[in-house]
Design a protein around this motif. Structure first.
Motif, PDB file in Angstrom:
ATOM      1  N   LEU A 124      -7.090   4.969 -16.327  1.00 57.00           N
ATOM      2  CA  LEU A 124      -7.264   4.613 -15.081  1.00 57.00           C
ATOM      3  C   LEU A 124      -8.427   5.398 -14.254  1.00 57.00           C
ATOM      4  O   LEU A 124      -9.089   4.627 -13.482  1.00 57.00           O
ATOM      5  N   ILE A 125      -8.423   6.660 -14.561  1.00 54.79           N
ATOM      6  CA  ILE A 125      -9.385   7.442 -14.018  1.00 54.79           C
ATOM      7  C   ILE A 125     -10.911   6.998 -14.118  1.00 54.79           C
ATOM      8  O   ILE A 125     -11.745   6.632 -13.581  1.00 54.79           O
ATOM      9  N   PHE A 126     -10.949   6.660 -15.518  1.00 53.61           N
ATOM     10  CA  PHE A 126     -12.113   6.174 -15.815  1.00 53.61           C
ATOM     11  C   PHE A 126     -12.741   4.899 -15.289  1.00 53.61           C
ATOM     12  O   PHE A 126     -13.899   4.499 -14.789  1.00 53.61           O
ATOM     13  N   LEU A 159       2.570   6.159 -11.657  1.00 51.73           N
ATOM     14  CA  LEU A 159       1.370   5.022 -11.583  1.00 51.73           C
ATOM     15  C   LEU A 159       1.386   4.759 -10.181  1.00 51.73           C
ATOM     16  O   LEU A 159       0.117   4.028 -10.012  1.00 51.73           O
ATOM     17  N   LEU A 160       2.431   4.614  -9.373  1.00 49.76           N
ATOM     18  CA  LEU A 160       2.297   4.305  -8.163  1.00 49.76           C
ATOM     19  C   LEU A 160       1.438   5.030  -7.378  1.00 49.76           C
ATOM     20  O   LEU A 160       0.986   4.852  -6.258  1.00 49.76           O
ATOM     21  N   GLY A 161       1.440   6.443  -7.714  1.00 48.74           N
ATOM     22  CA  GLY A 161       0.580   7.355  -7.131  1.00 48.74           C
ATOM     23  C   GLY A 161      -1.149   7.152  -7.440  1.00 48.74           C
ATOM     24  O   GLY A 161      -1.969   7.576  -6.876  1.00 48.74           O
ATOM     25  N   GLU A 162      -1.336   6.361  -8.607  1.00 49.34           N
ATOM     26  CA  GLU A 162      -2.703   6.112  -8.900  1.00 49.34           C
ATOM     27  C   GLU A 162      -3.373   5.017  -7.853  1.00 49.34           C
ATOM     28  O   GLU A 162      -2.613   4.476  -7.224  1.00 49.34           O
ATOM     29  N   ASN A 215      -4.385   1.586  -6.538  1.00 48.81           N
ATOM     30  CA  ASN A 215      -3.636   0.368  -7.072  1.00 48.81           C
ATOM     31  C   ASN A 215      -4.494  -0.658  -6.944  1.00 48.81           C
ATOM     32  O   ASN A 215      -4.313  -1.691  -7.525  1.00 48.81           O
ATOM     33  N   ASP A 216      -5.939  -0.533  -7.185  1.00 46.19           N
ATOM     34  CA  ASP A 216      -6.934  -1.516  -7.421  1.00 46.19           C
ATOM     35  C   ASP A 216      -7.094  -1.541  -8.832  1.00 46.19           C
ATOM     36  O   ASP A 216      -7.831  -2.403  -9.634  1.00 46.19           O
ATOM     37  N   VAL A 217      -6.652  -0.301  -9.459  1.00 39.33           N
ATOM     38  CA  VAL A 217      -6.780  -0.123 -11.190  1.00 39.33           C
ATOM     39  C   VAL A 217      -5.400  -0.047 -11.621  1.00 39.33           C
ATOM     40  O   VAL A 217      -5.267  -0.298 -12.876  1.00 39.33           O
ATOM     41  N   SER A 218      -4.351   0.219 -10.936  1.00 39.86           N
ATOM     42  CA  SER A 218      -2.896   0.465 -11.304  1.00 39.86           C
ATOM     43  C   SER A 218      -2.198  -0.133 -10.414  1.00 39.86           C
ATOM     44  O   SER A 218      -1.715   0.404  -9.127  1.00 39.86           O
ATOM     45  N   ARG A 219      -1.351  -1.332 -11.026  1.00 39.44           N
ATOM     46  CA  ARG A 219      -0.363  -1.890 -10.199  1.00 39.44           C
ATOM     47  C   ARG A 219       0.742  -1.634 -10.862  1.00 39.44           C
ATOM     48  O   ARG A 219       1.039  -1.509 -12.018  1.00 39.44           O
TER      49      ARG A 219
END
Length: 794
Positions: free
Chosen positions: A518-520, A563-566, A568-572
């Protein structure tokens, strides 16, 4: 075959600077040269050895530049000594590992030139990025932002000054297109490599047939986990490209020697590799020519093994060559082989320490290459246009852009059924409709338990020796009791369709691999080169509220919360409540690009709450008004998040309606759509304030939410939904469990319909007895029999 031209071979054999060629490497280099000529890839062996001489000089210049990146603010391309002020006040860099990667990556570039083929590359030890950036800058293999900054007259000085400069833009981002690890500015980079061990789990699943991948791996990562041992178990020539794993065996962690740093340890590792189906190949990791020879032979060998397997001449697993590059940590510079080589090998800072400055210059002088000579060597190795091949920046894995998948239309359900059946129906139809997209299913254990019967029947477990009709040598279900390994099979398959399903509590073991991805992906978006691989779901099923029977180890909501903390344009993160809402949200997940979606889905039968129109609206907006009665004044706003939570609040609404209490019930399927966006990219994935107001009117200030997650996490991420905290309550998982059924889990965590009504009473400042009997009230207050609340109605 022609023999090598003696003058050119002799010149190359002399080595250059710190680079020496052992008798074994010389023999292998002669064989390589003759084979390249025989295959028509080079005109004569003299040309091969001239290119290998150029490789020596490129490698030496790369070592020289890496050392400067750690210590210096500028370079003198004429090789003149630097002054004290030319050095950094606070030098920084993973110097030893980066120095070790220079001959490896330089050899990769040279091999592509010698064969006229641009292979893909991957580096698990992302902290060694200085090697990649240094050689990319020297050869011009760059993205535009690095090319503009680092290829001018003072470009190399800008490069070393930028490295670990910590300078920031006004928005807080890094000012330099350069980082401490592989990042989207790194030409050809596809993985940060900040978490050691994940490259080892992914590389076999990355290339398609006809593609080749060089995977540079760390000997420290050999201590990570078993999953990397299973590559021969998964590799098939029918659907996998050629892979060349190479371990940089420098024998050092940060603070101490690894087991592989001993002769006995390395020999035991070789035996281990043989037992696991690899064919280990040891070579001199200090010599770029040794890398070239090893990679060339490994690629040829695996391709031949694959052809024999396809022809039925041998069975799977075939032997996968595995390179072991023996070297010293930090080879080429002062302090090689010592613990200090990991970071700062010199005994002091050259800025303030004259002895350290003297040592820097002494060892840098051995690596310097005259600019004219270096330019000639680089020109000899940079023939992309005449060879009609892409720059290494644009290798196949770096440019993944699969075709838009064809979606099949499936019928909605009308009666109770498992929401996981929708996943089963959808994914099997998707695979059939898209035969050109390679399918992978990551499965830690039980597909059948998670209701993916059709997926298993159609795609089958990948095994070497099938024992049933649910297993196949060419199966596309990657099954192992190792969550990191199976999710990595899908993270690596960026050319196709993927599905991952696991018990919710055990999904937590996947978090490191997923977060790295997700970060990348997020950083790629930020530099305006967004990833184009097809999105896919990681399904958390057999979830917390359904797994009460299995003790609290199986009751954990951490995965969706994390994952809610990531961004959310890359992590739904979505919580479909029934078959229809699950089916409606899946097409958008697979049509998304560079996005992973956590789906928290029940596996047991659930009533179909939403029809086709409602399910589509939920998928589109992330929330939907399920029920409301506003005829008698200001309603209490009820927010359900999760399938079982929706059922509980629907039951609570019956009591409210019976007593004439106004209410609005909203189902929140995708919470992050309603957060306060943290930047412009996330804002594009969130609903506007107007849309949020339409579903959650500000005037309804008395609010009760019932969430699948821990209540503090839900309230924190969605604080805009609770504008008046004293008039709101959030109920959710309280870390309470044991051996219970669903109703027992809800009661134990104060999440039952009756607890929701008690919360309504608190926010509305009314006595709970308006909706609860004395026995029910006693139960929720901890004074009575829970059974009066947990028993099904009627």
């Amino acid at each position: 075959m022609s023999s090598p031209s003696h003058p050119d071979f002799d010149l190359w054999h002399q080595g250059y600077g710190v680079i020496r060629h052992s008798p074994t490497t010389c023999i292998r280099a002669k064989a390589l040269a003759e084979q390249l000529v025989a295959d028509g890839q080079q005109p004569d062996t003299a040309t091969v050895f001239r290119k290998l001489m150029a490789l020596d000089r490129l490698t030496s210049a790369g070592l020289w530049l890496v050392a400067h990146m750690t210590y210096a603010n500028r370079v003198d391309i004429g090789g003149q000594p630097l002054t004290a002020r030319d050095f950094k006040l606070h030098p920084e860099g993973h110097t030893g590992g980066a120095l070790n990667m220079v001959p490896a990556y330089a050899a990769y570039l040279a091999l592509n030139n010698l064969t006229g083929q641009t292979r893909s590359w991957l580096m698990g030890q992302g902290h060694c990025v200085a090697a990649i950036d240094a050689l990319n800058v020297l050869t011009g293999n760059l993205h535009p932002e690095q090319h503009n900054r680092y290829r001018g007259p003072d470009g190399l000085s800008a490069l070393v000054s930028d490295f670990y400069s910590y300078r920031q833009r006004p928005d807080g981002g890094m000012a330099a297109p350069l980082g401490s690890h592989v990042n989207p500015h790194t030409a050809g980079g596809i993985m940060e490599g900040g978490y050691l061990g994940f490259a080892e789990l992914q590389y076999a699943h990355m290339p398609l047939p006809g593609e080749s991948l060089v995977a540079f791996l760390s000997d420290g990562a050999a201590e990570e986990q078993r999953g990397s041992d299973w590559i021969p178990r998964w590799w098939r020539a029918e659907d996998c490209g050629t892979v060349m794993p190479v371990m940089i065996a420098n024998g050092r962690r940060i603070e101490q020697r690894t087991e592989l740093g001993t002769r006995a340890g390395l020999e035991r590792f070789e035996e281990h590799l043989v037992d696991r189906g690899f064919a280990p190949v040891r070579f001199d990791g200090r010599d770029p020519a040794a890398f070239v020879c090893a990679l060339y032979d490994m690629e040829k060998t695996l391709a031949a093994n694959g052809r024999r397997a396809v022809a039925g001449e041998q069975s799977y697993p075939v032997r996968v060559p595995y390179g072991i590059a023996e070297t010293l940590k930090g080879f080429g510079f002062y302090g090689a082989g010592a613990n200090a080589a990991h970071n700062l090998p010199l005994p002091g800072s050259p800025r303030v320490d004259a002895r350290a400055r003297e040592l820097f210059q002494q060892h840098a002088d051995r690596l310097w290459v005259a600019p004219d000579e270096l330019a000639t060597c680089i020109a000899r190795l940079n023939l992309h246009d005449s060879q009609q091949r892409p720059l290494e920046r644009d290798h196949a894995l770096a440019c993944r852009n699969p075709a838009e998948p064809v979606m099949s239309q499936l019928l909605q359900a009308s009666g109770p059924c498992s929401p996981m059946q929708a996943v089963d129906d959808f994914f099997t139809a998707l695979v059939i409709a898209n035969p050109g997209l390679r399918a992978r299913v990551g499965n830690p254990d039980e597909l059948a338990s998670n209701r993916l019967h059709k997926v298993l029947d159609q795609l089958k477990h990948r095994v070497n020796d099938p024992e049933s009709d649910q297993e196949s040598v060419l199966g596309r279900v990657i099954t192992a009791l190792n969550e990191e390994a199976v999710v990595s099979a899908c993270l690596g398959n960026k050319a196709g369709l993927n599905l991952v399903a696991s018990y919710e509590a055990f999904c937590v073991k996947m978090l490191g691999a997923i977060r790295q991805e997700l970060i990348f992906a997020r950083h790629q978006r930020e530099v305006d080169r967004p990833p184009r691989w097809l999105g896919f779901p990681v399904i958390a099923t057999s979830h917390t509220w359904e797994n009460g029977k299995n003790e609290q180890s199986h009751q954990d909501t951490t995965f969706c919360e994390a994952l809610l903390g990531e961004m959310n344009d890359v992590s739904r993160v979505v919580f479909p409540a029934d078959y229809n809402s699950t089916l409606a949200v899946l097409p958008g997940i697979y049509q998304g690009r560079g996005t992973l979606t956590c789906m928290v889905i029940p596996k047991r039968e659930r009533p179909c709450v939403f029809n086709d129109t409602e399910a589509r609206a939920l998928a589109r907006n992330g929330a939907l008004v399920v029920d409301e009665d506003t005829s008698n004044g200001e309603p209490v706003l009820l927010i359900a998040n999760g399938a079982y939570q929706l059922s509980e609040l629907m039951r609570a609404c019956e009591r409210l309606r019976e007593t004439g209490t106004p209410f609005r019930l909203v189902y929140l399927q995708e919470p992050a759509r309603f957060r306060q966006p943290r930047d412009i990219h996330e804002a594009n994935a969130c609903l506007s304030e107007f849309e949020r107001e339409r579903l959650f009117p500000f005037r309804l200030h008395r609010r009760v939410a019932l969430t699948h997650m821990r209540p503090e996490v839900f309230r924190g991420h969605l604080h805009p939904l609770f504008p008046e905290p004293r008039h709101s309550r959030v109920l959710g998982y309280l870390n309470r469990g044991g051996t219970l059924d669903e109703a027992g889990m809800l009661f134990a965590n104060r999440c039952s319909w009756a607890h929701a009504l008690l919360a309504c009473a608190l926010v509305m400042e009314k006595p709970p007895g308006e909706w609860l009997s004395s026995a029910e009230l006693a139960a929720v207050e901890g004074r009575g029999d829970p059974g009066v609340v947990t028993r099904a109605p009627g």
